[in-house]
Write an enzyme that holds these catalytic residues in place. Structure first.
Site, PDB file in Angstrom:
ATOM      1  N   SER A  15     -31.595  12.131  18.765  1.00 22.10           N
ATOM      2  CA  SER A  15     -32.650  12.819  19.512  1.00 22.10           C
ATOM      3  C   SER A  15     -32.110  13.434  20.805  1.00 22.10           C
ATOM      4  O   SER A  15     -32.721  14.337  21.358  1.00 22.10           O
ATOM      5  CB  SER A  15     -33.759  11.831  19.860  1.00 22.10           C
ATOM      6  OG  SER A  15     -33.215  10.734  20.570  1.00 22.10           O
ATOM      7  N   CYS A  77     -29.348   7.587  15.275  1.00 18.71           N
ATOM      8  CA  CYS A  77     -30.590   7.370  16.013  1.00 18.71           C
ATOM      9  C   CYS A  77     -31.453   6.443  15.169  1.00 18.71           C
ATOM     10  O   CYS A  77     -31.697   6.733  13.981  1.00 18.71           O
ATOM     11  CB  CYS A  77     -31.286   8.713  16.214  1.00 18.71           C
ATOM     12  SG  CYS A  77     -32.927   8.616  16.946  1.00 18.71           S
ATOM     13  N   GLU A 158     -31.847   6.002  30.930  1.00 16.75           N
ATOM     14  CA  GLU A 158     -31.585   7.423  31.205  1.00 16.75           C
ATOM     15  C   GLU A 158     -31.644   7.735  32.693  1.00 16.75           C
ATOM     16  O   GLU A 158     -30.989   8.658  33.175  1.00 16.75           O
ATOM     17  CB  GLU A 158     -32.567   8.302  30.430  1.00 16.75           C
ATOM     18  CG  GLU A 158     -32.166   8.371  28.972  1.00 16.75           C
ATOM     19  CD  GLU A 158     -33.073   9.239  28.141  1.00 16.75           C
ATOM     20  OE1 GLU A 158     -34.131   9.659  28.615  1.00 16.75           O
ATOM     21  OE2 GLU A 158     -32.689   9.485  26.971  1.00 16.75           O
ATOM     22  N   CYS A 190     -31.459   0.454  18.991  1.00 18.61           N
ATOM     23  CA  CYS A 190     -31.647   1.740  19.672  1.00 18.61           C
ATOM     24  C   CYS A 190     -30.298   2.185  20.230  1.00 18.61           C
ATOM     25  O   CYS A 190     -29.521   1.360  20.725  1.00 18.61           O
ATOM     26  CB  CYS A 190     -32.663   1.589  20.800  1.00 18.61           C
ATOM     27  SG  CYS A 190     -32.852   3.073  21.789  1.00 18.61           S
ATOM     28  N   HIS A 192     -29.454   3.607  22.865  1.00 25.37           N
ATOM     29  CA  HIS A 192     -29.190   3.440  24.304  1.00 25.37           C
ATOM     30  C   HIS A 192     -28.750   2.027  24.679  1.00 25.37           C
ATOM     31  O   HIS A 192     -28.158   1.828  25.731  1.00 25.37           O
ATOM     32  CB  HIS A 192     -30.444   3.762  25.118  1.00 25.37           C
ATOM     33  CG  HIS A 192     -30.800   5.217  25.163  1.00 25.37           C
ATOM     34  ND1 HIS A 192     -30.909   5.988  24.037  1.00 25.37           N
ATOM     35  CD2 HIS A 192     -31.084   6.036  26.222  1.00 25.37           C
ATOM     36  CE1 HIS A 192     -31.247   7.218  24.386  1.00 25.37           C
ATOM     37  NE2 HIS A 192     -31.365   7.272  25.707  1.00 25.37           N
TER      38      HIS A 192
HETATM   39  N1  DGL Z   1     -32.154   7.645  19.916  1.00 23.14           N
HETATM   40  C1  DGL Z   1     -33.406   6.894  19.950  1.00 23.14           C
HETATM   41  C2  DGL Z   1     -33.279   5.658  19.057  1.00 23.14           C
HETATM   42  O1  DGL Z   1     -32.211   5.181  18.766  1.00 23.14           O
HETATM   43  C3  DGL Z   1     -33.786   6.493  21.348  1.00 23.14           C
HETATM   44  C4  DGL Z   1     -34.195   7.642  22.222  1.00 23.14           C
HETATM   45  C5  DGL Z   1     -35.453   8.337  21.747  1.00 23.14           C
HETATM   46  O2  DGL Z   1     -36.549   7.714  21.710  1.00 23.14           O
HETATM   47  O3  DGL Z   1     -35.346   9.495  21.403  1.00 23.14           O
HETATM   48  O4  DGL Z   1     -34.279   5.150  18.634  1.00 23.14           O
END
Ligand code: DGL
Length: 271
Positions: A15, A77, A158, A190, A192
């Site tokens: 994303s 993601c 972030e 996730c 992050h």
């Molecule tokens: N990349 C998303 C995930 O791993 C986290 C960031 C988003 O919500 O876009 O779920």
């Protein structure tokens, strides 16, 4: 499947910038590979989008990666893996393999935590999809999954809030949730969360295993490329980092997730 060769790049998408944690783990394990990374910064966060919206974005991104001649597509993601993997697999299956971040982690947990209770934290989209629970159930290993949405963690990271007092308080608030007591492992569901892995580990003081999907996914990709004779052995691979919307702050945050700054090239999704 169409014939692909080892010289073609590895396609990765997320994303936004967070999937660079997965790209980094891939680069560490397979430095010769050329990466084409696509961050859908125009539409982030995916974590609170509908399944239909994420599916539409994912198909468009797959088209970009296929046009760039990628030999495999990694959905870096969790939210996109939970919402769009099946559709994407269907869409590109005659051309390239699609690897998501969830299946390799489910296999890892099934192999190593039979009969145990395992926690999961992720975005609302990932947790509400129930996909980890379903897939772990299918493995039939008597594993009890305890999922918890932790929506504050992505914006917190972030904004650069990690390894400080505020992040410690927020992380502890989530980890003290009754649903996460009595777990023997915690899945970081996730992109992050590798950035707060140390804080999470400190909270548990090594009493439980903290499972980082970026490493598990890099391993799954390595195995796939190796088993299909698609690993690039020659050095000199060049990486490209595309984003659907460019801002300086996105570029500045690449260092957090990729351990070094990278140049982002703007590539609109809808033209
Ligand atoms: N990349 C998303 C995930 O791993 C986290 C960031 C988003 O919500 O876009 O779920």
């Amino acid at each position: 499947m169409e014939k692909v060769t080892k010289d073609q790049p590895v396609g990765i998408f997320d994303s936004g910038i967070g999937g660079l944690t997965v790209a980094h783990a891939i680069k560490q394990m397979m430095p010769n590979e050329s990466l084409i990374y696509f961050g859908d910064t125009a539409h982030l966060p995916y974590g609170d989008k509908s399944e239909a919206a994420i599916q539409a974005y994912s198909i468009k991104i797959a088209d970009v990666l296929l046009k760039k001649n990628c030999k495999v597509i990694v959905i870096a993601c969790n939210s996109a893996s939970s919402a769009a993997y099946e559709l994407l697999k269907e869409y590109v299956q005659h051309r390239v393999k699609v690897i998501n971040v969830i299946d390799p982690m489910v296999k890892w947990v099934a192999t190593n935590f039979q009969g145990r209770t395992v926690g999961l934290i992720g975005t609302k989209r990932t947790i509400q999809s129930g996909i980890y629970s379903r897939k772990i159930e299918e493995e039939n290993r008597n594993i009890k999954l305890q999922p918890l949405p932790a929506p504050l963690l992505v914006p917190m990271i972030e904004e650069g809030f990690f390894n400080n007092k505020i992040s410690k308080d927020i992380i502890e608030e989530y980890l003290r949730d009754p649903s996460l007591q009595d777990i023997q492992a915690l899945i970081l569901g996730c992109t992050h969360y590798p950035l707060i892995k140390k804080e999470i580990k400190d909270f548990y003081q090594d009493r439980i295993a903290v499972l980082d999907s970026s490493e598990v996914v890099a391993k799954a990709l390595y195995e796939y490329l190796h088993d299909h004779g698609l690993l690039q052995e020659l050095p000199g691979g060049k990486d490209h980092f595309l984003v659907s919307d460019y801002t300086e702050s996105f570029e500045a945050s690449t260092k957090l997730f990729f351990q070094q700054s990278v140049h982002l090239e703007k590539h609109p999704l809808w033209s």
